[in-house]
Motif scaffolding. Structure first.
Motif, mmCIF file in Angstrom:
data_model
loop_
_atom_site.group_PDB
_atom_site.id
_atom_site.type_symbol
_atom_site.label_atom_id
_atom_site.label_comp_id
_atom_site.label_asym_id
_atom_site.label_seq_id
_atom_site.Cartn_x
_atom_site.Cartn_y
_atom_site.Cartn_z
ATOM 1 N N PHE A 9 0.801 -1.218 0.000
ATOM 2 C CA PHE A 9 0.000 0.000 0.000
ATOM 3 C C PHE A 9 0.840 1.278 0.000
ATOM 4 C CE2 PHE A 9 -2.930 -3.215 1.722
ATOM 5 C CZ PHE A 9 -3.917 -3.109 0.761
ATOM 6 N N SER A 10 2.089 1.159 -0.413
ATOM 7 C CA SER A 10 2.963 2.324 -0.538
ATOM 8 C C SER A 10 2.310 3.356 -1.454
ATOM 9 C CB SER A 10 4.305 1.878 -1.111
ATOM 10 O OG SER A 10 5.179 2.962 -1.222
ATOM 11 N N GLY A 11 2.361 4.603 -1.033
ATOM 12 C CA GLY A 11 1.739 5.682 -1.798
ATOM 13 C C GLY A 11 0.365 6.058 -1.279
ATOM 14 N N ARG A 12 -0.218 5.204 -0.455
ATOM 15 C CA ARG A 12 -1.538 5.471 0.107
ATOM 16 C C ARG A 12 -1.397 6.200 1.443
ATOM 17 N NH1 ARG A 12 -5.643 1.624 -1.234
ATOM 18 N NH2 ARG A 12 -6.951 3.008 0.009
ATOM 19 N N GLU A 13 -2.462 6.858 1.858
ATOM 20 C CA GLU A 13 -2.480 7.568 3.132
ATOM 21 C C GLU A 13 -2.865 6.590 4.241
ATOM 22 O OE1 GLU A 13 -4.573 11.497 5.135
ATOM 23 O OE2 GLU A 13 -4.833 11.108 3.003
ATOM 24 N N ALA A 14 -2.190 6.688 5.378
ATOM 25 C CA ALA A 14 -2.442 5.768 6.487
ATOM 26 C C ALA A 14 -2.386 6.499 7.818
ATOM 27 C CB ALA A 14 -1.421 4.639 6.485
ATOM 28 N N LYS A 15 -3.030 5.891 8.812
ATOM 29 C CA LYS A 15 -2.975 6.362 10.194
ATOM 30 C C LYS A 15 -2.416 5.208 11.014
ATOM 31 C CE LYS A 15 -5.757 8.486 13.784
ATOM 32 N NZ LYS A 15 -7.094 8.953 14.157
ATOM 33 N N ILE A 16 -1.366 5.494 11.779
ATOM 34 C CA ILE A 16 -0.671 4.462 12.549
ATOM 35 C C ILE A 16 -0.605 4.870 14.014
ATOM 36 C CG2 ILE A 16 1.538 3.261 12.861
ATOM 37 C CD1 ILE A 16 2.010 3.653 9.844
ATOM 38 N N LYS A 17 -0.927 3.906 14.896
ATOM 39 C CA LYS A 17 -0.809 4.117 16.345
ATOM 40 C C LYS A 17 0.251 3.162 16.869
ATOM 41 C CE LYS A 17 -5.441 5.770 17.148
ATOM 42 N NZ LYS A 17 -6.598 5.768 18.015
ATOM 43 N N THR A 18 1.092 3.665 17.774
ATOM 44 C CA THR A 18 2.158 2.840 18.342
ATOM 45 C C THR A 18 1.826 2.477 19.787
ATOM 46 O OG1 THR A 18 3.417 4.803 18.986
ATOM 47 C CG2 THR A 18 3.945 3.821 16.853
ATOM 48 N N PHE A 19 2.478 1.409 20.274
ATOM 49 C CA PHE A 19 2.262 0.970 21.646
ATOM 50 C C PHE A 19 2.728 2.006 22.661
ATOM 51 C CE2 PHE A 19 2.387 -3.256 19.554
ATOM 52 C CZ PHE A 19 1.148 -3.705 19.969
ATOM 53 N N GLY A 20 3.802 2.686 22.366
ATOM 54 C CA GLY A 20 4.343 3.704 23.256
ATOM 55 C C GLY A 20 4.811 4.887 22.437
ATOM 56 N N PRO A 21 5.188 5.965 23.097
ATOM 57 C CA PRO A 21 5.632 7.160 22.371
ATOM 58 C C PRO A 21 6.883 6.897 21.529
ATOM 59 C CG PRO A 21 5.385 7.617 24.717
ATOM 60 C CD PRO A 21 5.211 6.150 24.533
ATOM 61 N N LEU A 22 6.877 7.494 20.352
ATOM 62 C CA LEU A 22 8.008 7.436 19.439
ATOM 63 C C LEU A 22 8.227 8.865 18.974
ATOM 64 C CD1 LEU A 22 9.904 5.459 17.905
ATOM 65 C CD2 LEU A 22 8.200 5.428 16.105
ATOM 66 N N ASN A 23 9.361 9.437 19.289
ATOM 67 C CA ASN A 23 9.624 10.849 18.995
ATOM 68 C C ASN A 23 8.558 11.740 19.635
ATOM 69 O OD1 ASN A 23 11.843 10.104 17.441
ATOM 70 N ND2 ASN A 23 10.623 9.973 15.588
ATOM 71 N N GLY A 24 8.065 11.341 20.815
ATOM 72 C CA GLY A 24 7.111 12.155 21.563
ATOM 73 C C GLY A 24 5.655 12.012 21.139
ATOM 74 N N ARG A 25 5.344 11.090 20.222
ATOM 75 C CA ARG A 25 3.950 10.904 19.801
ATOM 76 C C ARG A 25 3.625 9.420 19.652
ATOM 77 N NH1 ARG A 25 3.322 14.711 14.749
ATOM 78 N NH2 ARG A 25 1.221 13.967 15.050
#
Length: 67
Positions: A9-25
């Protein structure tokens, strides 16, 4: 959530949630740029973000419906 899915799905828009903060988010949204090793490349706000696959809790494609 598999690396092959992010490559497919490269090129498509996505929303990703991580288990813990990564770079403060924990929530990222932008265009999938593919895979680099075991990390997902995502363009968010004009910058490339690398997200390790093992840190991803949830990932969804964003669907835009036009009228």
């Amino acid at each position: 959530v598999r690396l092959s899915d992010f490559e497919k799905f490269s090129g498509r828009e996505a929303k990703i949630k991580t288990f813990g903060p990564l770079n403060g988010r924990k929530t990222f949204a932008g265009q999938l740029l593919g895979v680099e090793g075991d990390q997902i490349r995502l363009e968010q706000d004009g910058e490339t973000v690398l997200i390790p696959l093992e840190k991803i809790a949830k990932a969804n494609l964003v669907h835009r419906f036009e009228r």
